[in-house]
Design an enzyme around this catalytic site. Structure first.
Site, PDB file in Angstrom:
ATOM      1  N   CYS A   1     -42.483 -36.453  -6.591  1.00 12.72           N
ATOM      2  CA  CYS A   1     -42.988 -35.080  -6.574  1.00 12.72           C
ATOM      3  C   CYS A   1     -42.516 -34.335  -7.814  1.00 12.72           C
ATOM      4  O   CYS A   1     -41.376 -33.845  -7.865  1.00 12.72           O
ATOM      5  CB  CYS A   1     -42.526 -34.354  -5.307  1.00 12.72           C
ATOM      6  SG  CYS A   1     -43.081 -32.637  -5.217  1.00 12.72           S
TER       7      CYS A   1
ATOM      8  N   CYS B   1     -41.646 -30.692  -7.147  1.00 14.24           N
ATOM      9  CA  CYS B   1     -40.362 -30.500  -6.465  1.00 14.24           C
ATOM     10  C   CYS B   1     -39.184 -30.680  -7.411  1.00 14.24           C
ATOM     11  O   CYS B   1     -38.192 -29.934  -7.330  1.00 14.24           O
ATOM     12  CB  CYS B   1     -40.227 -31.499  -5.308  1.00 14.24           C
ATOM     13  SG  CYS B   1     -41.619 -31.555  -4.173  1.00 14.24           S
ATOM     14  N   ASP B   2     -39.259 -31.675  -8.294  1.00  9.62           N
ATOM     15  CA  ASP B   2     -38.074 -32.109  -9.034  1.00  9.62           C
ATOM     16  C   ASP B   2     -38.150 -31.926 -10.543  1.00  9.62           C
ATOM     17  O   ASP B   2     -37.163 -32.183 -11.246  1.00  9.62           O
ATOM     18  CB  ASP B   2     -37.803 -33.587  -8.737  1.00  9.62           C
ATOM     19  CG  ASP B   2     -37.548 -33.823  -7.258  1.00  9.62           C
ATOM     20  OD1 ASP B   2     -37.000 -32.919  -6.603  1.00  9.62           O
ATOM     21  OD2 ASP B   2     -37.908 -34.900  -6.767  1.00  9.62           O
TER      22      ASP B   2
END
Length: 316
Positions: free
Chosen positions: A134, A137-138
């Site tokens: 992701c 997300c990261d």
């Protein structure tokens, strides 16, 4: 024990659209959000091909708007994961990980699909320590780093473009010598100075001790092996349908996707399907939403038919 007329498993575009239509039919559906609230669309940085948003929209925001719209008409939500289903008779029973048991007259399955793993040494060991599925997300954690994205489709390029906001450079590794993505994404990626391509190559291992330090590569044409230094690895090589829960109860094809004879139906009357858990061809947010609409309408008609039959039998 909760009793429902319509229960939806999954909260991506398919599930939330199904909930919206079921709620507007005054069926007060329950949505079990699952492991990824909002579905995979919620992890996408920018959605540019969903109708109604000419300037694009963040995937999380799109999912949030869908949920609020469904809630407005009476949908209620349960945060949990379905661990077991009993589909042998109606009402169907769903066992939730918090101990709740849901009984439901109809069921809409919109559990989607999960990212396919590379299946190479080091991937599992270094998950969340440089291996991520992701970018949204990261990506923030890889500021000024060298990253590897594995894949050649829309997801690979979309996430590569997002990662350029943070990374020093992004290397797209693809097993072929041409991309499978939409032309507009290909053009953007090729024109981005931070993105570079490594063709005809596969990742054979992910190296590192406490964090990712690099990847082992092999050229599929020459067989030549090499090591490439990198701080993070983002695999985008397809998806696996989330259907393990329904094995031996619902008909699945050889790849694990739910088989539908049409009209969002399954082999079990009263159980319907929507989204990427059945669709392995288009796999778009808009097609998932459309199938969610179909599933909800079919569930509503099914309940109407059952009620009519019961009323007729009582009058007789």
């Amino acid at each position: 024990m909760e009793k429902q007329k319509v229960t939806v498993i999954g909260s991506g575009p398919a599930g939330l659209t199904a909930a919206l239509y079921a709620a507007r039919a005054n069926l007060t559906p329950l949505v079990i959000r699952g492991i990824q609230p909002g579905g995979l669309i919620a992890t996408t940085s920018e959605v540019e091909n969903y109708p109604g948003f000419p300037d694009a929209i963040n995937g999380f925001d799109l999912a949030d708007k869908m949920e609020k719209q469904a809630a407005r008409f009476g949908t209620h939500f349960l945060d949990g994961i379905v661990e077991k289903v009993e589909l042998g008779e109606r009402p169907f029973k769903l066992h939730i990980d918090n101990g709740t048991i849901v009984e439901t007259e109809t069921l809409i399955i919109s559990t989607g699909a999960s990212p396919r793993k590379l299946g190479v040494p080091g991937e599992l060991e270094l998950a969340n320590r440089g291996v991520s599925y992701c970018a949204v997300c990261d990506g923030f954690f890889f500021r000024d780093k060298t990253l590897v994205v594995v894949g050649g489709g829309n997801s690979a390029l979309d996430e590569s473009l997002f990662l350029t906001r943070y990374a020093k450079e992004v290397h797209v590794i693809h097993r072929r010598d041409q991309l499978r993505a939409d032309p507009v994404l290909i053009e953007r990626a090729q024109n981005n100075p931070k993105i570079k391509f490594i063709w005809d190559t596969v990742v054979t291992k992910i190296e590192g001790t406490v964090k990712v330090e690099g990847v082992g590569l092999q050229n599929v044409k020459t067989g030549e092996e090499s090591t490439f230094a990198a701080d993070g690895v983002f695999p985008y090589i397809g998806h696996i349908p989330n259907t393990w829960l329904f094995k031996d109860q619902i008909d699945l094809d050889e790849n694990g996707y739910i088989v539908s004879p049409g009209r969002a139906r399954t082999n079990i009357p009263g159980v319907f399907v929507a989204g990427d858990v059945e669709d392995h061809v288009y796999r778009q947010a808009i097609t998932a939403a459309g199938s969610g609409c179909m599933a909800a309408m079919e569930a509503s008609w099914f309940l109407d038919q059952i009620e009519h039959e019961q009323t007729s039998l009582a009058q007789w």
